[in-house]
Design a protein around this motif. Structure first.
Motif, PDB file in Angstrom:
ATOM      1  N   THR A 211      -4.680  -0.031  -5.858  1.00 20.59           N
ATOM      2  CA  THR A 211      -4.621   1.361  -5.414  1.00 20.59           C
ATOM      3  C   THR A 211      -5.141   1.493  -3.993  1.00 20.59           C
ATOM      4  O   THR A 211      -4.543   2.171  -3.148  1.00 20.59           O
ATOM      5  N   LEU A 212      -6.259   0.837  -3.699  1.00 21.46           N
ATOM      6  CA  LEU A 212      -6.820   0.888  -2.348  1.00 21.46           C
ATOM      7  C   LEU A 212      -5.838   0.319  -1.333  1.00 21.46           C
ATOM      8  O   LEU A 212      -5.648   0.888  -0.242  1.00 21.46           O
ATOM      9  N   ALA A 213      -5.188  -0.791  -1.675  1.00 27.07           N
ATOM     10  CA  ALA A 213      -4.201  -1.382  -0.767  1.00 27.07           C
ATOM     11  C   ALA A 213      -3.044  -0.417  -0.523  1.00 27.07           C
ATOM     12  O   ALA A 213      -2.543  -0.300   0.604  1.00 27.07           O
ATOM     13  N   ALA A 214      -2.615   0.291  -1.567  1.00 29.43           N
ATOM     14  CA  ALA A 214      -1.519   1.252  -1.438  1.00 29.43           C
ATOM     15  C   ALA A 214      -1.929   2.438  -0.572  1.00 29.43           C
ATOM     16  O   ALA A 214      -1.145   2.917   0.258  1.00 29.43           O
ATOM     17  N   VAL A 215      -3.144   2.930  -0.752  1.00 33.59           N
ATOM     18  CA  VAL A 215      -3.643   4.035   0.065  1.00 33.59           C
ATOM     19  C   VAL A 215      -3.684   3.626   1.533  1.00 33.59           C
ATOM     20  O   VAL A 215      -3.255   4.370   2.422  1.00 33.59           O
ATOM     21  N   ARG A 216      -4.191   2.422   1.796  1.00 29.21           N
ATOM     22  CA  ARG A 216      -4.243   1.934   3.177  1.00 29.21           C
ATOM     23  C   ARG A 216      -2.847   1.835   3.777  1.00 29.21           C
ATOM     24  O   ARG A 216      -2.614   2.228   4.929  1.00 29.21           O
ATOM     25  N   TYR A 217      -1.920   1.298   3.016  1.00 25.06           N
ATOM     26  CA  TYR A 217      -0.569   1.129   3.531  1.00 25.06           C
ATOM     27  C   TYR A 217       0.072   2.489   3.818  1.00 25.06           C
ATOM     28  O   TYR A 217       0.698   2.689   4.865  1.00 25.06           O
ATOM     29  N   ALA A 218      -0.094   3.436   2.892  1.00 29.77           N
ATOM     30  CA  ALA A 218       0.518   4.756   3.053  1.00 29.77           C
ATOM     31  C   ALA A 218       0.014   5.460   4.303  1.00 29.77           C
ATOM     32  O   ALA A 218       0.774   6.138   5.008  1.00 29.77           O
ATOM     33  N   LEU A 220      -1.661   3.930   7.037  1.00 26.67           N
ATOM     34  CA  LEU A 220      -1.723   3.166   8.280  1.00 26.67           C
ATOM     35  C   LEU A 220      -0.427   2.484   8.689  1.00 26.67           C
ATOM     36  O   LEU A 220      -0.325   1.994   9.817  1.00 26.67           O
ATOM     37  N   SER A 221       0.569   2.428   7.822  1.00 24.77           N
ATOM     38  CA  SER A 221       1.795   1.704   8.144  1.00 24.77           C
ATOM     39  C   SER A 221       2.635   2.451   9.178  1.00 24.77           C
ATOM     40  O   SER A 221       2.491   3.660   9.356  1.00 24.77           O
ATOM     41  N   PRO A 222       3.539   1.755   9.881  1.00 24.08           N
ATOM     42  CA  PRO A 222       4.437   2.428  10.831  1.00 24.08           C
ATOM     43  C   PRO A 222       5.278   3.488  10.123  1.00 24.08           C
ATOM     44  O   PRO A 222       5.609   3.361   8.937  1.00 24.08           O
TER      45      PRO A 222
END
Length: 267
Positions: A211-218, A220-222
């Motif tokens: 979940t944390l990885a998904a939150v970060r991606y959502a 911070l991703s381009p």
């Protein structure tokens, strides 16, 4: 004064017996209420360009202190097919409401408009779950509105990749499970309302490593790649969706009737 602008219709409702008001979210002018003369008639010459979820180029007439009036336009892309699926329509309506909430009249809305168009396109393709689409949009909208969370690591010990952690909603920070446990506040429910030493409200949401990885991606991703991920575990996806919704609603300090409707028809 005549202006020409691209825009997405996020709302449409009757005005009197014959006319209709549409809300356009535009890149240059933000959210604009626009009167459509005779807009309730199915034979109105503007019918094709005034459907909900239509992205088009619009010619508007405006006098200072008065409403905008539609003069003409053309369709650039229509997401009206979303209305054929109740869940998709409900989610699209909620996303439009959030966009309108965080967009003012006369201010630039280019970034959030592009994100909304990207989100509606992804939703129309039907290849991603509505829970994931909704969560990504909510987190990204919160960040764009000035509520960017600090996701670098635990706010207490600095651990960057904890197996289990919590998102401190109002402070926008991560707390690893070990540090939370040391505060004697560890819980197993999704949302925990507590008071800190100053008596201020504290709301934390538990997150798995996924979940944390998904939150970060959502967050911070381009821009063009915000939906280029998936959560294989349904529980992680549910956790992600709850964290995102809690984060946005508490920072906007309001709820949405369209969100309640979405949850009532969510599949």
């Amino acid at each position: 004064m005549l202006i020409t602008t691209d825009g997405l219709i996020t709302r449409s409702y009757p005005a009197g017996e014959h006319d209709r008001v549409i809300h356009l979210v535009t890149p240059e002018y933000g959210r604009l209420p626009v009167m459509v003369k005779g807009g309730q008639s199915k034979t109105n010459r503007h019918a094709a360009i005034t459907q909900l979820f239509t992205y088009g180029n619009y010619e508007l007439y405006h006098k200072s202190g008065e409403m905008y009036w539609l003069r003409g336009g053309s369709v650039l892309h229509s997401f009206y097919d979303l209305t054929s699926d109740l869940t998709a329509m409900a989610l699209a309506t909620y996303l439009c409401d959030v966009t309108s909430e965080v967009t003012g009249e006369g201010e630039s809305a280019d970034m959030i408009l592009r994100m909304l168009l990207n989100t509606l396109h992804t939703l129309s393709q039907g290849q991603k779950s509505t829970a994931l689409i909704k969560g990504v949009f909510e987190l990204r909208a919160a960040a764009m509105t000035g509520y960017m969370p600090n996701l670098g690591g635990c706010a207490v010990c600095g651990e960057a990749h904890p197996q289990n952690s919590y998102l401190d909603i109002m402070n926008g920070s991560i707390i690893c499970a070990d540090c939370q446990s040391s505060f004697n506040r560890q819980r197993s429910v999704v949302d925990i309302t507590e008071a800190n030493e100053l008596g201020e409200r504290r709301i934390i949401c538990p997150m798995t490593a996924s979940t944390l990885a998904a939150v970060r991606y959502a967050v911070l991703s381009p821009h063009k790649k915000i939906f280029s991920f998936a959560l294989s575990d349904p529980e992680d996806e549910l956790n992600f969706a709850r964290v995102a919704e809690t984060y946005l609603l508490h920072h906007l300090e309001r709820g949405f009737d369209t969100l309640d409707f979405y949850h009532s028809v969510e599949i």
